[in-house]
Design a protein around this motif. Structure first.
Motif, PDB file in Angstrom:
ATOM      1  N   GLU A  61       0.664   3.908  -2.629  1.00  2.15           N
ATOM      2  CA  GLU A  61       0.408   5.627  -2.279  1.00  2.15           C
ATOM      3  C   GLU A  61       1.061   6.347  -2.853  1.00  2.15           C
ATOM      4  O   GLU A  61       0.932   7.565  -3.012  1.00  2.15           O
ATOM      5  CB  GLU A  61       0.460   5.670  -0.540  1.00  2.15           C
ATOM      6  CG  GLU A  61      -1.068   5.327  -0.297  1.00  2.15           C
ATOM      7  CD  GLU A  61      -1.523   5.075   1.590  1.00  2.15           C
ATOM      8  OE1 GLU A  61       0.171   4.695   1.760  1.00  2.15           O
ATOM      9  OE2 GLU A  61      -2.175   5.525   2.048  1.00  2.15           O
ATOM     10  N   LYS A  97       0.453  -0.850   0.354  1.00  3.32           N
ATOM     11  CA  LYS A  97       0.155  -0.086  -0.424  1.00  3.32           C
ATOM     12  C   LYS A  97       1.022   1.460  -0.114  1.00  3.32           C
ATOM     13  O   LYS A  97       0.612   2.360  -0.629  1.00  3.32           O
ATOM     14  CB  LYS A  97      -1.115   0.153   0.822  1.00  3.32           C
ATOM     15  CG  LYS A  97      -2.062  -1.038   0.957  1.00  3.32           C
ATOM     16  CD  LYS A  97      -3.193  -0.986   1.843  1.00  3.32           C
ATOM     17  CE  LYS A  97      -4.235  -2.298   2.110  1.00  3.32           C
ATOM     18  NZ  LYS A  97      -4.501  -1.483   3.271  1.00  3.32           N
ATOM     19  N   ASP A 136      -5.414   5.271  -4.917  1.00  2.00           N
ATOM     20  CA  ASP A 136      -6.210   5.103  -3.833  1.00  2.00           C
ATOM     21  C   ASP A 136      -6.312   4.001  -3.116  1.00  2.00           C
ATOM     22  O   ASP A 136      -6.020   2.644  -3.864  1.00  2.00           O
ATOM     23  CB  ASP A 136      -7.665   6.002  -4.055  1.00  2.00           C
ATOM     24  CG  ASP A 136      -8.515   5.327  -2.717  1.00  2.00           C
ATOM     25  OD1 ASP A 136      -7.815   4.835  -1.322  1.00  2.00           O
ATOM     26  OD2 ASP A 136      -9.483   5.499  -3.313  1.00  2.00           O
TER      27      ASP A 136
END
Length: 444
Positions: A158, A154, A163
């Motif tokens: 990011e 993630k 998103d």
């Protein structure tokens, strides 16, 4: 600019209803390109609203073709003579037959590329392909551990502006089996896994005396890949040649772009389901990149060297593409063969081994100056503040671990590993013994 339509290239003046049919035909063969914004005669006419059209293309391929084609295509906007056009590059898929969702696995939904046309398959062809369909893809294999976390993945996404909130993030990356369990692609991208990726350094030119072993696996595969690239970049020393009239030329032991492509290809296309992992080996005369699995079923050596793409792990291909760690499908081989001959590849049933011999000119300079292939040719060595602190730690405790150094200096372990690698290459420190029981020596 003139384009030519052939078995690998389809020309379209505008985006029309036949897009899915053409993509499906390439998926069911060995891939190709669809150029949108080109006349049938090959002349570039360009298209309006290229950004909007590119998004529509990706959305249609994603939603209208089964099995999922994610990771098997790229959509690029290009410009020539102030005209925008779109190149859709499609790889051959391993889960044939691919079909149009609207019509199912029928002759109306299954196509194959024949010459310059997308031809309907017969039901016999469809049944034959389905019976040979490879089920052991990363998507279909259940992860050995279902308690997975994806903090590292993630963070990478990011940083690219994606998103990552909500459950849709992992679902869009195709990290679940059809019954909702984490698949093997998810396992490879998780924060903790059993993937073992090693970089080994040997003394001399034979696999006899190992002097360093780095473990970069057991974490998100993107992080592992970046760590491997950093370590090999340190080993791939830059030699400076000074000629007449103060001409200065920097020479790498191995071409940087070619080595990067080979490393990423080995990590992305390795046969992880078979239980083996890519290995990277550093010798005094070469760097070797070894991946397991051999060539994907259906891809010949001739097609492999032509740059025809048949990704073994489409899920990994898609994620690494999102991270800008791989380029247009099939372009990596062209980069390597632009610099090196095909003979650097050793292809067997279960492995692909790429041997990058060190540049003759760079080796000659190193030997003339009586320098180790691992050392910098600069007369003076400038140490960073972090490197000096690492040396101080090693002087205080020769048996200190990388983790202990990282904790002491409040740095992450990859930073410490990278700087230790540079200190080794510069001949400032050396490791005596194994990673677990050995000790450090600072060379004054």
């Amino acid at each position: 600019m003139i384009f030519h339509e052939n078995e690998k290239t389809e020309l379209k003046k505008i985006l029309n209803d036949s897009l899915e049919k053409e993509v499906d035909a390439f998926l069911n063969t060995l891939g190709g390109q669809i150029i949108i914004g080109a006349e049938d005669n090959g002349n570039l006419c360009g298209i309006d609203n290229a950004d909007k059209t590119a998004l529509a293309i990706a959305d249609r391929i994603k939603n209208n073709i089964l099995p999922s084609a994610m990771g098997l295509f790229t959509v690029e906007i290009k410009n020539n003579e102030d005209k925008n056009y779109i190149v859709v590059t499609v790889a051959g898929g391993l889960e044939k037959p691919y079909y149009l969702k609207k019509y199912g696995m029928t002759p109306n939904g299954c196509f194959i590329r024949v010459g310059t046309q997308a031809a309907q398959m017969t039901q016999t062809m469809i049944d034959g392909l389905f019976s040979r369909r490879i089920h052991n893809t990363l998507h279909n294999v259940v992860a050995p551990n279902q308690e997975l976390t994806f903090t590292q993945l993630k963070i990478f996404y990011e940083e690219k502006g994606y998103d990552v909130s909500g459950s849709h993030f992992l679902k869009n990356l195709d990290l679940f089996t059809d019954d909702g369990k984490y698949n093997y692609a998810a396992y490879l991208m998780a924060d903790n896994n059993g993937t073992s990726i090693k970089v080994a350094r040997f003394k001399g030119t034979e696999k006899l005396d190992i002097i360093e072993r780095n473990e970069f696996g057991r974490c998100c595969l993107i992080k592992s890949a970046m760590n491997v690239l950093e370590r090999l970049n340190v080993a791939n020393a830059t030699v400076v040649r000074v000629g007449g009239k103060a001409q200065r030329k920097e020479i790498r032991l191995v071409d940087k772009s070619a080595l990067r492509e080979a490393v990423l290809n080995a990590i992305i296309h390795n046969d992880y389901i078979g239980g083996a992992y890519p290995v990277f080996e550093i010798y005094d005369d070469r760097i070797e990149v070894i991946s397991s699995g051999g060539l994907p079923i259906g891809l010949s050596e001739k097609e492999f060297f032509e740059g025809r793409s048949l990704p073994r792990n489409k899920e990994l291909m898609r994620i690494f593409s999102d991270m800008d760690l791989c380029e247009q499908l099939g372009s990596g081989m062209k980069k390597i063969l632009k610099v090196y001959p095909q003979s650097i590849f050793g292809i067997s049933e279960h492995f692909i081994d790429v041997k990058f011999k060190y540049d003759d000119a760079a080796m000659s300079i190193l030997q003339t100056e009586n320098a180790s292939v691992n050392a910098s040719v600069n007369a003076s060595v400038k140490l960073s503040a972090t490197q000096q602190k690492i040396i101080n730690c090693l002087k205080e405790n020769s048996e200190i671990t990388v983790k202990e150094i990282a904790d002491k200096l409040n740095k992450n372990e990859s930073t410490i590993v990278r700087n230790i690698g540079k200190l080794k290459e510069q001949g400032i420190i050396e490791r005596n013994g194994s990673d677990k029981t050995g000790s450090w020596k600072v060379i004054e």
